[in-house]
Every structure is written in C-alpha cells, then in structure tokens.
Design a protein around this motif. Sequence first.
Motif, PDB file in Angstrom:
ATOM      1  N   LEU A   8      37.433  25.547  34.168  1.00 19.75           N
ATOM      2  CA  LEU A   8      38.856  25.308  34.402  1.00 19.75           C
ATOM      3  C   LEU A   8      39.654  26.584  34.200  1.00 19.75           C
ATOM      4  CD1 LEU A   8      41.158  23.280  34.939  1.00 19.75           C
ATOM      5  CD2 LEU A   8      41.218  22.864  32.493  1.00 19.75           C
ATOM      6  N   LEU A   9      39.323  27.347  33.157  1.00 14.79           N
ATOM      7  CA  LEU A   9      40.015  28.604  32.914  1.00 14.79           C
ATOM      8  C   LEU A   9      39.776  29.599  34.042  1.00 14.79           C
ATOM      9  CD1 LEU A   9      39.398  29.072  29.094  1.00 14.79           C
ATOM     10  CD2 LEU A   9      41.557  28.545  30.222  1.00 14.79           C
ATOM     11  N   CYS A  11      39.038  28.886  37.200  1.00 12.45           N
ATOM     12  CA  CYS A  11      39.784  28.413  38.377  1.00 12.45           C
ATOM     13  C   CYS A  11      41.267  28.716  38.247  1.00 12.45           C
ATOM     14  CB  CYS A  11      39.563  26.917  38.583  1.00 12.45           C
ATOM     15  SG  CYS A  11      37.898  26.519  39.125  1.00 12.45           S
ATOM     16  N   THR A  12      41.803  28.512  37.043  1.00  9.51           N
ATOM     17  CA  THR A  12      43.212  28.807  36.806  1.00  9.51           C
ATOM     18  C   THR A  12      43.477  30.296  37.003  1.00  9.51           C
ATOM     19  OG1 THR A  12      43.311  26.997  35.223  1.00  9.51           O
ATOM     20  CG2 THR A  12      45.081  28.610  35.136  1.00  9.51           C
ATOM     21  N   LEU A  15      43.619  31.103  40.651  1.00 11.71           N
ATOM     22  CA  LEU A  15      44.879  30.676  41.245  1.00 11.71           C
ATOM     23  C   LEU A  15      46.031  31.594  40.856  1.00 11.71           C
ATOM     24  CD1 LEU A  15      44.596  26.808  40.853  1.00 11.71           C
ATOM     25  CD2 LEU A  15      44.448  28.129  42.958  1.00 11.71           C
ATOM     26  N   VAL A  16      46.078  31.982  39.606  1.00 16.54           N
ATOM     27  CA  VAL A  16      47.163  32.848  39.142  1.00 16.54           C
ATOM     28  C   VAL A  16      47.086  34.209  39.807  1.00 16.54           C
ATOM     29  CG1 VAL A  16      48.037  34.085  37.115  1.00 16.54           C
ATOM     30  CG2 VAL A  16      47.490  31.665  36.953  1.00 16.54           C
TER      31      VAL A  16
END
Length: 93
Positions: A8-9, A11-12, A15-16
């Motif tokens: 999740l980190l 992927c985040t 995206l960022v």
Amino acid sequence: MKVSILFLLICTAILVVGARADAPDKTDVVVKKVQEYVKQATEAVKTAFTTVQESEAAQQARRWLSDNANLVKQQLARLKEQLAELWKLTPTS
C-alpha cells in the motif's frame, strides 16, 4: 510490518510521485523516485524486523518455545489419545 501495508505504501508513493510529474517525458524521474522510495522502505522494514528479532522479548519467546516444545508434544499426544478413546466410545448408527 505486513506485506500488504508495504504494498500500500509503495502504491501510494507511485501515485504521489506520478501526480507530481508535470510532463510525460519525466517518467525516468518518476521511476527513479519510486525506486528510491522502495529501497528506503525495504531498508526500514529490514531494520524493523532485525530489531524485533534481536529484542529481549523475542529471545525469551524463542527460549520458552524451545524449552517447552517437548511438553507441548506430550500434551498433544495425550489429547490425541483422549480423542481416540472418545471416538471409540461414540455409538455408531
């Protein structure tokens, strides 16, 4: 840290970093930033796991498990015997 949280980190971060890229020709910069973030996150996770493994609580738990492994095996064998006896006493239809 669970693998799902790490995923999740990552992927985040993708995206960022992708949102910060102003032009499509900056994909190499985005890829490098994501790779750096993943490397840092991996090192942080490795450090955390090493710290946990070397902690006094983990060492005590390993000692307790190794000391009590035979006791657990004996209790499981006794439980197995009791269940076998119970199975024999159960009337069949």
